[in-house]
Design a protein around this motif. Sequence first.
Motif, PDB file in Angstrom:
ATOM      1  N   ILE A   1       5.630  25.300  -0.209  1.00 24.94           N
ATOM      2  CA  ILE A   1       4.484  26.200  -0.030  1.00 24.94           C
ATOM      3  C   ILE A   1       4.973  27.602   0.310  1.00 24.94           C
ATOM      4  O   ILE A   1       4.487  28.600  -0.227  1.00 24.94           O
ATOM      5  CB  ILE A   1       3.555  25.648   1.068  1.00 24.94           C
ATOM      6  CG1 ILE A   1       2.917  24.330   0.608  1.00 24.94           C
ATOM      7  CG2 ILE A   1       2.482  26.675   1.436  1.00 24.94           C
ATOM      8  CD1 ILE A   1       2.110  23.624   1.684  1.00 24.94           C
ATOM      9  N   PRO A  41       6.341  21.591   3.187  1.00 27.52           N
ATOM     10  CA  PRO A  41       5.980  22.966   3.576  1.00 27.52           C
ATOM     11  C   PRO A  41       6.921  24.020   3.007  1.00 27.52           C
ATOM     12  O   PRO A  41       6.484  25.144   2.745  1.00 27.52           O
ATOM     13  CB  PRO A  41       6.044  22.929   5.107  1.00 27.52           C
ATOM     14  CG  PRO A  41       6.850  21.735   5.454  1.00 27.52           C
ATOM     15  CD  PRO A  41       6.609  20.741   4.372  1.00 27.52           C
ATOM     16  N   VAL A  60      -2.337  26.718   6.186  1.00 25.10           N
ATOM     17  CA  VAL A  60      -2.330  25.292   5.877  1.00 25.10           C
ATOM     18  C   VAL A  60      -2.218  24.449   7.146  1.00 25.10           C
ATOM     19  O   VAL A  60      -2.903  23.428   7.305  1.00 25.10           O
ATOM     20  CB  VAL A  60      -1.169  24.983   4.911  1.00 25.10           C
ATOM     21  CG1 VAL A  60      -0.928  23.488   4.794  1.00 25.10           C
ATOM     22  CG2 VAL A  60      -1.446  25.598   3.540  1.00 25.10           C
ATOM     23  N   GLY A  95       4.581  33.581   1.871  1.00 26.29           N
ATOM     24  CA  GLY A  95       4.505  32.132   1.994  1.00 26.29           C
ATOM     25  C   GLY A  95       4.368  31.638   3.418  1.00 26.29           C
ATOM     26  O   GLY A  95       3.701  30.628   3.673  1.00 26.29           O
ATOM     27  N   ALA A 125      -2.449  24.826  -2.010  1.00 29.52           N
ATOM     28  CA  ALA A 125      -2.363  25.637  -0.795  1.00 29.52           C
ATOM     29  C   ALA A 125      -3.188  26.913  -0.888  1.00 29.52           C
ATOM     30  O   ALA A 125      -3.749  27.369   0.116  1.00 29.52           O
ATOM     31  CB  ALA A 125      -0.907  25.970  -0.498  1.00 29.52           C
ATOM     32  N   THR A 126      -3.308  27.486  -2.074  1.00 30.34           N
ATOM     33  CA  THR A 126      -4.043  28.741  -2.196  1.00 30.34           C
ATOM     34  C   THR A 126      -5.546  28.566  -2.049  1.00 30.34           C
ATOM     35  O   THR A 126      -6.276  29.556  -1.933  1.00 30.34           O
ATOM     36  CB  THR A 126      -3.754  29.410  -3.550  1.00 30.34           C
ATOM     37  OG1 THR A 126      -4.104  28.513  -4.603  1.00 30.34           O
ATOM     38  CG2 THR A 126      -2.278  29.786  -3.673  1.00 30.34           C
ATOM     39  N   ARG A 145       0.823  31.801   4.316  1.00 36.16           N
ATOM     40  CA  ARG A 145       0.091  30.703   3.687  1.00 36.16           C
ATOM     41  C   ARG A 145       0.310  29.408   4.465  1.00 36.16           C
ATOM     42  O   ARG A 145      -0.616  28.621   4.666  1.00 36.16           O
ATOM     43  CB  ARG A 145       0.558  30.533   2.250  1.00 36.16           C
ATOM     44  CG  ARG A 145      -0.183  29.447   1.483  1.00 36.16           C
ATOM     45  CD  ARG A 145      -1.582  29.863   1.094  1.00 36.16           C
ATOM     46  NE  ARG A 145      -1.533  30.947   0.117  1.00 36.16           N
ATOM     47  CZ  ARG A 145      -2.601  31.633  -0.286  1.00 36.16           C
ATOM     48  NH1 ARG A 145      -3.794  31.355   0.229  1.00 36.16           N
ATOM     49  NH2 ARG A 145      -2.492  32.603  -1.174  1.00 36.16           N
ATOM     50  N   LEU A 146       1.534  29.175   4.907  1.00 27.20           N
ATOM     51  CA  LEU A 146       1.809  27.958   5.660  1.00 27.20           C
ATOM     52  C   LEU A 146       1.036  27.943   6.976  1.00 27.20           C
ATOM     53  O   LEU A 146       0.547  26.886   7.407  1.00 27.20           O
ATOM     54  CB  LEU A 146       3.312  27.832   5.919  1.00 27.20           C
ATOM     55  CG  LEU A 146       3.762  26.565   6.655  1.00 27.20           C
ATOM     56  CD1 LEU A 146       3.339  25.310   5.892  1.00 27.20           C
ATOM     57  CD2 LEU A 146       5.266  26.587   6.863  1.00 27.20           C
ATOM     58  N   CYS A 198      -0.600  20.909  -0.605  1.00 19.43           N
ATOM     59  CA  CYS A 198       0.718  21.048  -1.214  1.00 19.43           C
ATOM     60  C   CYS A 198       0.771  22.348  -1.997  1.00 19.43           C
ATOM     61  O   CYS A 198      -0.250  23.034  -2.168  1.00 19.43           O
ATOM     62  CB  CYS A 198       1.003  19.869  -2.146  1.00 19.43           C
ATOM     63  SG  CYS A 198      -0.228  19.682  -3.456  1.00 19.43           S
ATOM     64  N   ALA A 199       1.946  22.700  -2.468  1.00 20.43           N
ATOM     65  CA  ALA A 199       2.077  23.872  -3.334  1.00 20.43           C
ATOM     66  C   ALA A 199       1.237  23.665  -4.590  1.00 20.43           C
ATOM     67  O   ALA A 199       1.127  22.551  -5.115  1.00 20.43           O
ATOM     68  CB  ALA A 199       3.548  24.089  -3.697  1.00 20.43           C
ATOM     69  N   ASP A 200       0.637  24.735  -5.096  1.00 22.26           N
ATOM     70  CA  ASP A 200      -0.256  24.627  -6.244  1.00 22.26           C
ATOM     71  C   ASP A 200       0.402  23.935  -7.427  1.00 22.26           C
ATOM     72  O   ASP A 200      -0.226  23.127  -8.132  1.00 22.26           O
ATOM     73  CB  ASP A 200      -0.717  26.026  -6.679  1.00 22.26           C
ATOM     74  CG  ASP A 200      -1.647  26.672  -5.669  1.00 22.26           C
ATOM     75  OD1 ASP A 200      -1.489  26.429  -4.460  1.00 22.26           O
ATOM     76  OD2 ASP A 200      -2.532  27.444  -6.093  1.00 22.26           O
ATOM     77  N   VAL A 234       0.452  17.793   5.220  1.00 25.69           N
ATOM     78  CA  VAL A 234       1.125  18.906   4.546  1.00 25.69           C
ATOM     79  C   VAL A 234       2.365  18.338   3.857  1.00 25.69           C
ATOM     80  O   VAL A 234       3.289  17.847   4.517  1.00 25.69           O
ATOM     81  CB  VAL A 234       1.513  20.006   5.549  1.00 25.69           C
ATOM     82  CG1 VAL A 234       2.251  21.135   4.829  1.00 25.69           C
ATOM     83  CG2 VAL A 234       0.270  20.537   6.240  1.00 25.69           C
TER      84      VAL A 234
END
Length: 684
Positions: free
Chosen positions: A642, A639, A656, A649, A623-624, A652-653, A586-588, A636
């Motif tokens: 993220i 998204p 992931v 981004g 995610a990072t 990054r996706l 997930c997003a941080d 996920v």
Amino acid sequence: MLAAERAHLDRAAGCLAEMRVAASAVTDAGVDSWASERLGAARARRLAALAADPGVPPFFGRTDALPAAGAGAGETFHIGRRHVRDAAGDPVVIDWRAPMSRPFYQASATDPHGLARRRRFGFSGGELTGYEDEVLEAGDGPGEFLREEHSSRVLLREIERPRSGPMRDIVATIQPDQDDIVRAPLAASLCVQGAPGTGKTAVGLHRAAYLLYTHGGQLARTGVLVVGPNRAFLRYIEQVLPTLGEVDVAQATVAELTARVPVRAADSAAAGELKGDARLAEVLRRALWGEIAKPVDDVLVPLAGRRYRVPVERLKRAVDDLRRRGRAAEDQQLLHYAAGRERLAMLLAEDARRQKEAAGGSPTDAETRRGARSAEVREFCDRVWPAWDAAGLLFALWSDADRLARAARGVLDADEQALLRWPVVPRSVRSAPWTPADAVLADELAGLLERTAGHGHVVVDEAQDLSPMQCRAIARRLGAGSLTVLGDLAQGTSPWSPADWARTLADLGRPAAAVTPLTTGYRVPAEVLDFANRLLPVIAPGLPAATAVRSEPGSLAVRPVAALAGPLADVVADLVERPGSIGVVCADAVADEVVALLGAAGLPAARLTDDGEDPGRVAVVPATLAKGLEFDAVVVADPAAIVAAERRGLHRLYVVLTRAVSTLVVLHRGDLPAPLSRDAGQPV
């Protein structure tokens, strides 16, 4: 036949145990303390290399050579993770890195490499459960058998085996294109452009193990270094090399390599990006060498009871010559700053010595060295060539606008200089608000001050995210050694991520390194990889998409949800019933919220952190931190969040979405990112 192979397995295990006993029995002859210490260290390394892993069998394959003309059956060799011999010294298992093991990885029907048969063994909990023979007759081309209906079942089962705990070695499944990289010569520097699931990280680690086996004497002196993006990643890979019998490989993050100042703050996005820019290397070089002043007067140097005058003109020539040598182009630098200061002191003492010899004296070397250390010479050097440490000079640079302006003239504009300066000057070096980027810059200064020790080989993973200044920090530790660069341009998520490898390789000091692509995905199912590949035309146009060797219908599920809470808990609860590891990505910013949500549903989830601690069966992954990791099942969560969290981004996706080995579930609130929305709407 299976009984015979099981008997050979038992024999190999027994011989390995005898080798450990023999290594333990090595006694100290008591020659001296140094010899005892060396013997003890060598014995400890040997025992660690021979350590038994109850889940790892002594061998995983066998080769049957074609018989020689007029002979009966050809030679048979069992291939394993390390060499095993019997009491007479005869081989029972051949190390996978030995030249005679290479046909196991390279043989094909069109080029059997002298083999009549290749055998792969299936194991469960260390017990040999079966084997599969590949008769090398005319037919399929090299490396194609994985893609055919008659694919090796043993090979695919090993590739698909559930993940739990740290990363495993891949010695049983190395493919010909991977083997070519693993066995490349020590002198060759390589860049592996590896798409997700192609095994680039494992290939890099196995290359390190191969080089240590093949060039052990040379690399024992210079060492091998593995550089990873974060501590969580290093914890994930840390057991691969010990499993292969290599226990003396250094593994570190860039932050650990460059820990020159106590990091206690964070840069703004703009300042952090600027501090990673290669132009900062020139600013720092100017700042250091610009501290050198012109001599303005003669110096009296004491030598053997008398003082000898060194005239200012000779002092100027000496300083100018040393400064020119030190300020030469980076790749031709002949002198580091601290060595230049020491050399200047000796030049003064040697000048006095020549004067004394011209007058009939004969000063000794010891007297000359004492002259170089005299108070008069030290005082002169302090005025003309002042001593600095890296943190002290960087502190002075960020604290003094005029000093920074002199060093940055023509390199950085006024706004960029303002980004670097501290708005409030700290009281001391130790209390300064140092950032991770500052630590890298301090390391750059330390490299200008003194020579940095180099390694014989360096493996750099996730290299596409390195800043130019981080690349320079790694290059300093490379010295005259070779380099293996691992990465994927499509997974670049930092402000410095390049469109091609040329700049990164130049910053790493190996611009001529060959770029070798890996595009066959062995770990990620085709359904998952094809879904993630929809992003490639946007994030990395022109980069070849990876193709998967296996398909798993049902491995991908994309589900729109109104809220995460209920659906996420339901999905994770279902996955917990299956074997293997689970990563909820997930997003941080919402990672702690997701941990709490799953905990409220009675699911034992923990957040993955950068310190490398094992979060357990269900990991909530910011995610990072996902890059380089693998899980059997990945969920996920949202998204779009993220993607929105950072400038790159979509890259990054892409990272992931490609972490799953068996199952990927995407839960999205609102619309999916446009490249993914085509025909995506499969229910869980």
